[in-house]
Motif scaffolding. Sequence first.
Motif, PDB file in Angstrom:
ATOM      1  N   LEU A  63       0.508  -0.952   0.436  1.00  0.00           N
ATOM      2  CA  LEU A  63      -0.194  -0.067  -0.136  1.00  0.00           C
ATOM      3  C   LEU A  63       0.937   1.097   0.156  1.00  0.00           C
ATOM      4  CD1 LEU A  63      -2.793  -1.084   1.980  1.00  0.00           C
ATOM      5  CD2 LEU A  63      -2.651  -1.353   0.303  1.00  0.00           C
ATOM      6  N   ASP A  64       0.970   2.015  -1.134  1.00  0.00           N
ATOM      7  CA  ASP A  64       1.475   3.429  -1.271  1.00  0.00           C
ATOM      8  C   ASP A  64       1.223   4.157  -0.261  1.00  0.00           C
ATOM      9  OD1 ASP A  64       3.020   2.131  -3.277  1.00  0.00           O
ATOM     10  OD2 ASP A  64       0.699   3.516  -5.116  1.00  0.00           O
ATOM     11  N   ASP A  65       0.439   4.276   0.177  1.00  0.00           N
ATOM     12  CA  ASP A  65      -0.180   4.879   1.500  1.00  0.00           C
ATOM     13  C   ASP A  65       0.425   5.000   2.740  1.00  0.00           C
ATOM     14  OD1 ASP A  65      -1.660   3.461   1.323  1.00  0.00           O
ATOM     15  OD2 ASP A  65      -3.491   4.864   2.717  1.00  0.00           O
ATOM     16  N   THR A  66       0.996   3.660   3.057  1.00  0.00           N
ATOM     17  CA  THR A  66       1.764   3.344   4.593  1.00  0.00           C
ATOM     18  C   THR A  66       3.087   2.397   4.471  1.00  0.00           C
ATOM     19  OG1 THR A  66       0.192   1.158   4.190  1.00  0.00           O
ATOM     20  CG2 THR A  66      -0.313   3.219   5.529  1.00  0.00           C
ATOM     21  N   ASP A  67       3.220   1.934   2.727  1.00  0.00           N
ATOM     22  CA  ASP A  67       4.610   1.084   2.539  1.00  0.00           C
ATOM     23  C   ASP A  67       4.474   0.085   3.048  1.00  0.00           C
ATOM     24  OD1 ASP A  67       6.766   1.096   0.884  1.00  0.00           O
ATOM     25  OD2 ASP A  67       8.170   0.834   3.229  1.00  0.00           O
ATOM     26  N   VAL A  68       3.138  -0.615   3.773  1.00  0.00           N
ATOM     27  CA  VAL A  68       2.892  -2.237   4.097  1.00  0.00           C
ATOM     28  C   VAL A  68       2.918  -3.089   3.571  1.00  0.00           C
ATOM     29  CG1 VAL A  68       0.925  -3.310   6.224  1.00  0.00           C
ATOM     30  CG2 VAL A  68       2.718  -0.914   6.478  1.00  0.00           C
ATOM     31  N   LEU A  69       3.263  -4.044   3.327  1.00  0.00           N
ATOM     32  CA  LEU A  69       3.211  -4.985   2.779  1.00  0.00           C
ATOM     33  C   LEU A  69       1.341  -6.079   3.199  1.00  0.00           C
ATOM     34  CD1 LEU A  69       4.051  -7.728   0.432  1.00  0.00           C
ATOM     35  CD2 LEU A  69       4.939  -8.799   2.679  1.00  0.00           C
ATOM     36  N   ALA A  70       0.693  -6.162   2.243  1.00  0.00           N
ATOM     37  CA  ALA A  70      -0.806  -5.640   2.634  1.00  0.00           C
ATOM     38  C   ALA A  70      -1.395  -7.134   1.960  1.00  0.00           C
ATOM     39  CB  ALA A  70      -2.035  -4.780   1.732  1.00  0.00           C
ATOM     40  N   GLY A  71      -0.219  -7.985   1.197  1.00  0.00           N
ATOM     41  CA  GLY A  71      -0.579  -9.496   0.677  1.00  0.00           C
ATOM     42  C   GLY A  71       0.275  -9.670  -0.382  1.00  0.00           C
ATOM     43  N   VAL A  72      -0.341 -10.550  -1.631  1.00  0.00           N
ATOM     44  CA  VAL A  72       0.696 -11.521  -2.054  1.00  0.00           C
ATOM     45  C   VAL A  72      -0.252 -12.136  -3.312  1.00  0.00           C
ATOM     46  CG1 VAL A  72       1.593 -13.377  -2.195  1.00  0.00           C
ATOM     47  CG2 VAL A  72       2.581 -12.167  -0.405  1.00  0.00           C
ATOM     48  N   VAL A  73       0.013 -11.931  -4.255  1.00  0.00           N
ATOM     49  CA  VAL A  73      -0.784 -12.305  -5.877  1.00  0.00           C
ATOM     50  C   VAL A  73       0.145 -13.220  -5.986  1.00  0.00           C
ATOM     51  CG1 VAL A  73      -1.882 -11.391  -8.540  1.00  0.00           C
ATOM     52  CG2 VAL A  73      -1.257 -10.050  -5.713  1.00  0.00           C
ATOM     53  N   MET A  74      -0.354 -14.574  -6.996  1.00  0.00           N
ATOM     54  CA  MET A  74       1.120 -15.762  -7.451  1.00  0.00           C
ATOM     55  C   MET A  74       0.578 -15.381  -8.704  1.00  0.00           C
ATOM     56  SD  MET A  74       1.009 -17.896  -4.074  1.00  0.00           S
ATOM     57  CE  MET A  74      -0.158 -17.882  -4.506  1.00  0.00           C
ATOM     58  N   VAL A  75       0.969 -15.749  -9.963  1.00  0.00           N
ATOM     59  CA  VAL A  75       0.520 -15.966 -11.043  1.00  0.00           C
ATOM     60  C   VAL A  75       1.588 -17.750 -11.510  1.00  0.00           C
ATOM     61  CG1 VAL A  75       0.669 -14.886 -13.547  1.00  0.00           C
ATOM     62  CG2 VAL A  75      -0.053 -13.228 -11.598  1.00  0.00           C
ATOM     63  N   THR A  76       0.934 -18.146 -11.773  1.00  0.00           N
ATOM     64  CA  THR A  76       1.240 -19.233 -12.346  1.00  0.00           C
ATOM     65  C   THR A  76       1.161 -19.829 -14.060  1.00  0.00           C
ATOM     66  OG1 THR A  76       1.072 -20.505 -10.147  1.00  0.00           O
ATOM     67  CG2 THR A  76       1.561 -21.885 -11.744  1.00  0.00           C
ATOM     68  N   ILE A  77       1.981 -19.554 -15.120  1.00  0.00           N
ATOM     69  CA  ILE A  77       2.272 -19.829 -15.835  1.00  0.00           C
ATOM     70  C   ILE A  77       2.560 -21.194 -16.452  1.00  0.00           C
ATOM     71  CG2 ILE A  77       3.025 -18.678 -18.554  1.00  0.00           C
ATOM     72  CD1 ILE A  77       1.847 -16.484 -16.601  1.00  0.00           C
ATOM     73  N   ALA A  78       1.394 -21.204 -17.612  1.00  0.00           N
ATOM     74  CA  ALA A  78       1.657 -23.209 -18.063  1.00  0.00           C
ATOM     75  C   ALA A  78       0.838 -22.691 -19.378  1.00  0.00           C
ATOM     76  CB  ALA A  78       0.852 -24.302 -16.979  1.00  0.00           C
ATOM     77  N   ARG A  79       1.469 -24.128 -20.245  1.00  0.00           N
ATOM     78  CA  ARG A  79       0.709 -23.926 -21.439  1.00  0.00           C
ATOM     79  C   ARG A  79      -0.724 -24.705 -20.890  1.00  0.00           C
ATOM     80  NH1 ARG A  79       4.915 -25.530 -25.761  1.00  0.00           N
ATOM     81  NH2 ARG A  79       6.553 -25.370 -25.810  1.00  0.00           N
ATOM     82  N   GLU A  80      -1.338 -23.831 -22.281  1.00  0.00           N
ATOM     83  CA  GLU A  80      -3.144 -24.057 -22.196  1.00  0.00           C
ATOM     84  C   GLU A  80      -3.126 -25.310 -22.590  1.00  0.00           C
ATOM     85  OE1 GLU A  80      -5.613 -21.601 -24.645  1.00  0.00           O
ATOM     86  OE2 GLU A  80      -5.715 -20.142 -23.188  1.00  0.00           O
ATOM     87  N   ASP A  81      -2.384 -26.012 -23.622  1.00  0.00           N
ATOM     88  CA  ASP A  81      -2.808 -27.538 -23.791  1.00  0.00           C
ATOM     89  C   ASP A  81      -1.382 -27.810 -24.299  1.00  0.00           C
ATOM     90  OD1 ASP A  81      -2.522 -29.469 -25.733  1.00  0.00           O
ATOM     91  OD2 ASP A  81      -4.269 -28.367 -27.234  1.00  0.00           O
ATOM     92  N   GLU A  82      -1.044 -28.511 -23.849  1.00  0.00           N
ATOM     93  CA  GLU A  82       0.900 -29.553 -24.091  1.00  0.00           C
ATOM     94  C   GLU A  82       1.381 -29.715 -25.430  1.00  0.00           C
ATOM     95  OE1 GLU A  82       3.173 -29.581 -21.482  1.00  0.00           O
ATOM     96  OE2 GLU A  82       1.929 -28.148 -20.618  1.00  0.00           O
ATOM     97  N   HIS A  83       0.057 -30.037 -26.330  1.00  0.00           N
ATOM     98  CA  HIS A  83       0.174 -30.411 -27.988  1.00  0.00           C
ATOM     99  C   HIS A  83       0.073 -29.542 -28.614  1.00  0.00           C
ATOM    100  CE1 HIS A  83       0.770 -33.815 -25.759  1.00  0.00           C
ATOM    101  NE2 HIS A  83      -0.626 -34.156 -25.090  1.00  0.00           N
ATOM    102  N   ALA A  84      -0.140 -27.932 -28.244  1.00  0.00           N
ATOM    103  CA  ALA A  84      -0.480 -27.180 -29.512  1.00  0.00           C
ATOM    104  C   ALA A  84       0.655 -26.899 -29.556  1.00  0.00           C
ATOM    105  CB  ALA A  84      -1.370 -26.078 -28.831  1.00  0.00           C
ATOM    106  N   VAL A  85       0.606 -26.232 -31.307  1.00  0.00           N
ATOM    107  CA  VAL A  85       1.667 -25.994 -31.987  1.00  0.00           C
ATOM    108  C   VAL A  85       0.994 -24.666 -32.995  1.00  0.00           C
ATOM    109  CG1 VAL A  85       3.328 -26.484 -33.458  1.00  0.00           C
ATOM    110  CG2 VAL A  85       2.429 -27.997 -32.055  1.00  0.00           C
ATOM    111  N   PRO A  86       1.259 -23.239 -32.978  1.00  0.00           N
ATOM    112  CA  PRO A  86       2.398 -22.659 -31.316  1.00  0.00           C
ATOM    113  C   PRO A  86       2.218 -22.913 -30.293  1.00  0.00           C
ATOM    114  CG  PRO A  86       2.189 -20.932 -32.924  1.00  0.00           C
ATOM    115  CD  PRO A  86       0.973 -22.001 -33.300  1.00  0.00           C
ATOM    116  N   PRO A  87       2.645 -23.408 -29.412  1.00  0.00           N
ATOM    117  CA  PRO A  87       2.202 -23.451 -27.635  1.00  0.00           C
ATOM    118  C   PRO A  87       1.448 -21.335 -27.015  1.00  0.00           C
ATOM    119  CG  PRO A  87       4.359 -22.776 -27.842  1.00  0.00           C
ATOM    120  CD  PRO A  87       4.592 -22.678 -28.636  1.00  0.00           C
ATOM    121  N   VAL A  88       0.313 -22.236 -27.065  1.00  0.00           N
ATOM    122  CA  VAL A  88      -0.246 -21.049 -25.988  1.00  0.00           C
ATOM    123  C   VAL A  88      -0.509 -20.792 -24.766  1.00  0.00           C
ATOM    124  CG1 VAL A  88      -2.363 -19.474 -26.137  1.00  0.00           C
ATOM    125  CG2 VAL A  88      -2.384 -21.352 -28.344  1.00  0.00           C
ATOM    126  N   LEU A  89       0.415 -19.528 -24.177  1.00  0.00           N
ATOM    127  CA  LEU A  89       0.083 -19.569 -22.415  1.00  0.00           C
ATOM    128  C   LEU A  89      -1.199 -19.378 -21.746  1.00  0.00           C
ATOM    129  CD1 LEU A  89       3.651 -17.478 -22.526  1.00  0.00           C
ATOM    130  CD2 LEU A  89       3.524 -20.486 -22.519  1.00  0.00           C
TER     131      LEU A  89
END
Length: 191
Positions: A63-89
């Motif tokens: 939070l900018d006004d307090t410089d306090v760590l308020a939480g966590v965002v996680m992003v996990t990247i994987a292939r939508e379809d393991e067999h797609a060519v070209p791959p789509v994430l």
Amino acid sequence: MTLRPLTVWDAGVLQPMLDDPAVRAAMRWDIDQNRDAARWLTSVIQQQEHPHYRFVYTFGVVLDDTDVLAGVVMVTIAREDEHAVPPVLQAELSIFLAPEHRGHGHAGRALRRVREWCFDDLAVLDPFGGSAPMGEVIAACLPTNDASRSMLGRLLVPRGTVEAASRRGGGTVTALKFGLTRAERREHPGR
């Protein structure tokens, strides 16, 4: 609000969040399992630095006004379809906040910013080699989590239910799935 990489120095602030029963339920973590913040952060940071079949990005919500760590965002990247060519994430988003920072719109702002980052900045990067677009951003929540269900419904398109692996004693739980494809993003620019 600022999103920044997490470091092991955040462990002391994160420990109460990881101990929160609401966070444990939403993340499908075992309620009785000891989740040590320093070990968890070390594991997450190692995954970011040395990914195998998936990429994991973890951001602190500050939070900018307090410089306090308020939480966590996680992003996990994987292939939508393991067999797609070209791959789509596909990017799966997760978030948790400290109890005192819930209900103020921080989660929605953080997830919107990360969603845009996934489409705009990760669209040209392919962690699996070569070039691949971000095909879809997804997230899920428990049906009983009204606040998350409402927020995700504003940011993404409802996709129905999905059986998600439970880390709480094994088995699965029913979760509500939401997503937004690149085409849907163009069709609904206000979303």
